[in-house]
Design a protein around this motif. Structure first.
Motif, PDB file in Angstrom:
ATOM      1  N   GLY A 172       0.863  -1.197  -0.191  1.00  0.00           N
ATOM      2  CA  GLY A 172       0.437   0.070  -0.183  1.00  0.00           C
ATOM      3  C   GLY A 172       0.814   1.535   0.107  1.00  0.00           C
ATOM      4  O   GLY A 172       0.014   2.426   0.036  1.00  0.00           O
ATOM      5  N   THR A 173       1.957   0.857   0.369  1.00  0.00           N
ATOM      6  CA  THR A 173       3.125   2.207   0.103  1.00  0.00           C
ATOM      7  C   THR A 173       4.024   2.345  -0.858  1.00  0.00           C
ATOM      8  O   THR A 173       4.476   3.444  -1.211  1.00  0.00           O
ATOM      9  N   GLY A 174       4.421   1.580  -1.620  1.00  0.00           N
ATOM     10  CA  GLY A 174       5.243   0.940  -2.230  1.00  0.00           C
ATOM     11  C   GLY A 174       5.256   1.028  -4.004  1.00  0.00           C
ATOM     12  O   GLY A 174       3.716   0.640  -3.977  1.00  0.00           O
ATOM     13  N   LEU A 175       5.736   2.010  -4.572  1.00  0.00           N
ATOM     14  CA  LEU A 175       4.979   1.912  -6.326  1.00  0.00           C
ATOM     15  C   LEU A 175       4.843   0.781  -6.008  1.00  0.00           C
ATOM     16  O   LEU A 175       3.411   0.560  -7.229  1.00  0.00           O
ATOM     17  N   ASN A 176       5.416  -0.518  -6.651  1.00  0.00           N
ATOM     18  CA  ASN A 176       5.503  -1.243  -7.196  1.00  0.00           C
ATOM     19  C   ASN A 176       3.997  -2.628  -5.745  1.00  0.00           C
ATOM     20  O   ASN A 176       4.405  -3.799  -5.625  1.00  0.00           O
ATOM     21  N   GLN A 177       3.705  -1.821  -4.561  1.00  0.00           N
ATOM     22  CA  GLN A 177       2.905  -3.096  -3.920  1.00  0.00           C
ATOM     23  C   GLN A 177       1.708  -2.109  -3.707  1.00  0.00           C
ATOM     24  O   GLN A 177       1.461  -1.431  -2.618  1.00  0.00           O
ATOM     25  N   ALA A 178       1.665  -1.000  -4.729  1.00  0.00           N
ATOM     26  CA  ALA A 178      -0.118   0.224  -4.092  1.00  0.00           C
ATOM     27  C   ALA A 178      -1.024  -0.759  -3.564  1.00  0.00           C
ATOM     28  O   ALA A 178      -1.648  -0.095  -3.201  1.00  0.00           O
ATOM     29  N   TRP A 179      -1.138  -2.562  -4.059  1.00  0.00           N
ATOM     30  CA  TRP A 179      -2.428  -3.182  -4.071  1.00  0.00           C
ATOM     31  C   TRP A 179      -2.148  -4.323  -3.331  1.00  0.00           C
ATOM     32  O   TRP A 179      -1.080  -5.075  -3.479  1.00  0.00           O
ATOM     33  N   GLN A 180      -2.681  -4.990  -2.259  1.00  0.00           N
ATOM     34  CA  GLN A 180      -2.190  -6.502  -2.026  1.00  0.00           C
ATOM     35  C   GLN A 180      -2.472  -7.303  -2.665  1.00  0.00           C
ATOM     36  O   GLN A 180      -3.005  -7.604  -3.912  1.00  0.00           O
ATOM     37  N   GLY A 181      -0.904  -8.404  -2.892  1.00  0.00           N
ATOM     38  CA  GLY A 181      -1.127  -9.750  -3.849  1.00  0.00           C
ATOM     39  C   GLY A 181      -0.973  -9.133  -5.350  1.00  0.00           C
ATOM     40  O   GLY A 181      -1.193  -9.448  -5.828  1.00  0.00           O
TER      41      GLY A 181
END
Length: 221
Positions: A172-181
């Protein structure tokens, strides 16, 4: 592009904008989550106590215009944004927000959203609204949000406004982790979803950076 989120460093001294310009600044977001206690530039969204843009805030925009710095009014209240649009002689942007008709009124993002009429005013002045990833749970939902904004103000005035840290590993905070999963890089995932939802190559190019580049180029020269 060197930028600052929240021009608290000004502290009532507009000449400091030229100092940071000389150091490479070309994009200045005037406001953030809290106001400068020395010399506030305007009301942040979620409450109004100053009546919109302050005189020093207006002077800051004029100085940005003079120096050819792109003005960003993200986190500004409606009154602040509309005042900025009247004062600025160049297009401005709202780098990260969403329409209030999309945002859950009970979410922490609600106070940071923008009314459709304000978004239309921004577009009418040649600006761009960057659509937040925050407040969406999937890439599909994010792209639907972008479509809604494009339908409201025109495809030429919409961009991607992640407001995420580039390298953070926290979901939820990193650009490549914007969404769960999320699996894969942010841009390929979002472009794939654009195609799935029927965006054309030209539309994708505009939203994915073309619109921002047009405004940035017009301001910075």
């Amino acid at each position: 592009i060197q930028t600052v989120e929240g021009a608290h460093f000004i502290e009532g001294h507009v000449e400091r904008i030229e100092e940071v310009y000389r150091r490479g600044l070309r994009h200045l977001q005037l406001l953030h989550d809290n106001n400068d206690i020395v010399a506030p530039l305007g009301d942040i969204n979620g409450g109004t106590t100053l009546g919109g843009l302050t005189p020093i805030g207006a002077d800051a925009i004029r100085e940005c215009n003079r120096l050819k710095i792109l003005v960003d009014m993200a986190h500004g209240s409606s009154a602040t944004l509309l005042s900025a649009l009247k004062i600025s002689r160049q297009p401005i942007i709202v780098s990260h927000s969403s329409l209030d008709s999309w945002t859950n009124p009970n979410s922490r993002m609600a106070s940071r959203s923008i009314a459709k009429d304000d978004a239309k005013a921004l577009a009418g002045a040649g600006g761009v609204l960057g659509v937040w990833t925050k407040g969406t749970n999937t890439p599909a939902e994010f792209v639907r949000n972008i479509r809604m904004v494009a339908d409201a103000i025109g495809i030429d005035h919409v961009g991607i406004g992640t407001d995420n840290d580039l390298l953070s590993s926290r979901p939820g905070t990193g650009l490549n982790q914007a969404w769960q999963g999320m699996a894969g890089g942010f841009f390929p995932v979002v472009v794939e979803e654009f195609l799935r939802q029927g965006f054309t190559a030209d539309e994708i190019g505009k939203v994915s950076g073309g619109n921002f580049a047009r405004v940035f180029g017009a301001v910075v020269g």
